[in-house]
Structures are given as C-alpha cells and as structure tokens.
Design a protein around this motif. Structure first.
Motif, short mmCIF file in Angstrom:
data_model
loop_
_atom_site.label_atom_id
_atom_site.label_comp_id
_atom_site.label_asym_id
_atom_site.label_seq_id
_atom_site.Cartn_x
_atom_site.Cartn_y
_atom_site.Cartn_z
N GLN A 109 0.85 -1.14 0.22
CA GLN A 109 -0.10 0.11 -0.03
C GLN A 109 0.81 1.33 -0.02
N ILE A 220 -8.09 -5.04 -0.97
CA ILE A 220 -7.91 -5.62 0.25
C ILE A 220 -8.28 -6.85 0.60
N GLN A 234 -8.35 -4.79 8.37
CA GLN A 234 -8.28 -4.67 7.03
C GLN A 234 -9.71 -3.82 6.84
N LYS A 235 -10.76 -4.07 7.35
CA LYS A 235 -12.04 -3.23 7.11
C LYS A 235 -11.38 -1.36 7.64
N PHE A 238 -9.73 -0.59 4.66
CA PHE A 238 -10.44 -0.29 3.20
C PHE A 238 -11.09 0.76 3.55
N GLN A 241 -8.65 3.65 2.61
CA GLN A 241 -8.05 3.72 1.28
C GLN A 241 -9.28 3.95 -0.01
N ALA A 242 -10.79 3.61 0.73
CA ALA A 242 -11.86 3.93 -0.14
C ALA A 242 -11.78 5.64 -0.46
N THR A 248 -11.45 0.74 -5.51
CA THR A 248 -11.00 0.14 -3.98
C THR A 248 -11.91 -1.09 -3.67
N GLU A 249 -11.54 -2.07 -3.55
CA GLU A 249 -12.37 -3.42 -3.22
C GLU A 249 -12.00 -4.02 -2.04
N TYR A 250 -12.80 -4.69 -1.27
CA TYR A 250 -12.59 -5.41 -0.28
C TYR A 250 -13.18 -6.94 -0.21
#
Length: 265
Positions: A109, A220, A234-235, A238, A241-242, A248-250
């Motif tokens: 990242q 992610i 991770q959430k 995200f 990053q969103a 941007t996807e999770y």
C-alpha cells in the motif's frame, strides 16, 4: 539500512523486462523469505505474467541460513524495506501489479501511494497510521515481540505454539508444523513497534498515502479467521483507502488464517 539490489533481484528484473509480459511483484512480510512466494510465482507465470519476488534487504537466501544467523534480520524497518522494493520496481520497464502479505501488505500500500503500481493487492495487511482497531487476538499474536521493548533492536523467532496461534490457527497440527519447519524464519521486531505506535507518532514510517490519484486500483483481502491482522484491521484500512478516487475493493475469505498465502488453500 541501505538498499542494495542483489544479483538475484537484478536478474529477475532484467528477465521481466526482456519477457514483454506484465510484471507482478510479490512482497513478503515478517517471518518469511521471498521463497515463500514460489508457488504463487509459478501460478502467475502459467497465466501470462512474469513474476518478481525480491527479498527484504540483506535477507539470507534460505531458511537454513536464516536460522543459523538470526540477527541478520534485526533493525529492518518499514521505510528501508519499502525503498528496497521501490528500487526494484523502478528498474522495471512496465508498472507492475504489486501483491503483498502481512507487513508486505502494508508495504504494497505504501508502494501504491508512490504511484508506481498498475494495481495493488494487500492480503491481511499490517495496520498503518489512521487504522485504529486493536483486536485482542492481534495484540496476543504480537505479544512475543511487543512484550519486550528490547525487541525493537532484535530479531525475534516464534515458538511453534506462537506460530500456531498467530498464523496456523485454521490448520491441523501436522500442516502447521510443516509450514513452521518449511517457511518460518526470525524477523525484525522493529516494524511491529512501528505499526503499534503509528497513531501516536506523526512521523511514523508505518503510513500510506491513500489519497494520491496515482494510486491505481487496490484490493484488500482479509482472512476471516486471521489472529494476526484480523478483518477489523482490514476493514479500517479499506475505509481509509476508499477515500481514493481509484477503484478500491474489499474481500473476505472465510475459515482462513494468516497462513493463507503458504498453506494448502
């Protein structure tokens, strides 16, 4: 720590440039070597990419060498490792896909924030500044390092029991032992202290530029059963990053722990 691109890494970059295929760069995290990506490299090569898997600066070539001289891992820090991967990436003629796991996910990242990646995948990435959750299982997993301030300047080797909790909690004991004996090496304690204090230190190296429009698409991935870098981390990554204008996807992978990049799955 000065970045010195090795002969092996230089040869891999030159091979990638000569191939004409899209490059993919793999970034490993703590307690592993670049060789842990071998099966991933083979998979991507079969599917039209050319794989490059640099090590961290001064990493030994083999697990045996690593176990014989554990202190070679001491003092490695997030920015120095990132700079080393950037040196390799900037020698490529095409922007690569960058795939990182654990602290390699954080470094991936950071690389994305430099605008040099075509796309980025962070798998169970370590937290960076602005990521606030500290789940109890993550704190327990980090305790072998964070429990002793002296580990900031040392290399730390996990016991099998510590590896089983932090990495292999979704595997049977036989596979957990196989992974421990095949892949586990000592690791620098410094990056864990950097990540743990990132939200207290405005000058931390454990940060990523998630706003730059040059970041490119980012995925992610979270292992739902990961005790080391759980989905809550991770959430939160995200959510940061969103804010980027890029895609941007999770994605969550059920019943998988931190070992998901090296285990049978």
């Amino acid at each position: 720590m000065r970045s010195v691109v090795t002969e092996r890494e230089t040869a891999a970059v030159e091979r990638a440039n000569d191939s004409g295929r899209p490059p993919v760069v793999f970034v490993h995290g703590l307690w592993l070597l670049a060789s842990s990506w071998q099966r991933w490299c083979e998979l991507y090569e079969r599917n039209g990419f050319v794989a490059v898997a640099p090590g961290w600066p001064d990493d030994p070539a083999t697990v045996e060498e690593a176990l014989a001289d554990p202190e070679v891992f001491a003092h490695k820090m997030v920015q120095g490792v990132t700079d080393h991967f950037l040196d390799c990436i900037r020698a490529l003629e095409r922007p690569p896909v960058v795939i990182g796991h654990s602290f390699g996910g954080l470094i991936a990242q950071k690389i994305a924030g430099e605008g040099v990646a075509a796309a980025t995948v962070s798998i169970d990435g370590a937290p960076f500044r602005g990521v606030l959750p500290l789940p109890p299982e993550s704190l327990k997993s980090a305790r072998p390092v964070l429990g002793d301030l002296g580990n900031r300047k040392r290399a730390v080797t996990l016991t099998f029991e510590q590896f089983r909790f932090g990495w292999a909690n979704h595997l049977d004991e036989a596979e957990a032992r196989e992974l421990y004996e095949t892949y586990h090496v000592p690791a620098s304690g410094a990056p864990l202290f950097q990540a743990a204090t990132a939200n207290l230190n405005p000058f931390t190296e454990a940060k990523a530029d998630y706003r730059t429009p040059a970041r490119g698409p980012l995925l992610i991935i979270a292992g739902v059963g990961d005790n080391t870098a759980p989905p809550a981390i991770q959430k939160a990554a995200f959510a940061r990053q969103a804010k980027n204008p890029g895609v941007t996807e999770y994605v969550e992978i059920p019943d998988r722990g931190h070992s998901l990049v090296i285990d049978h799955g």
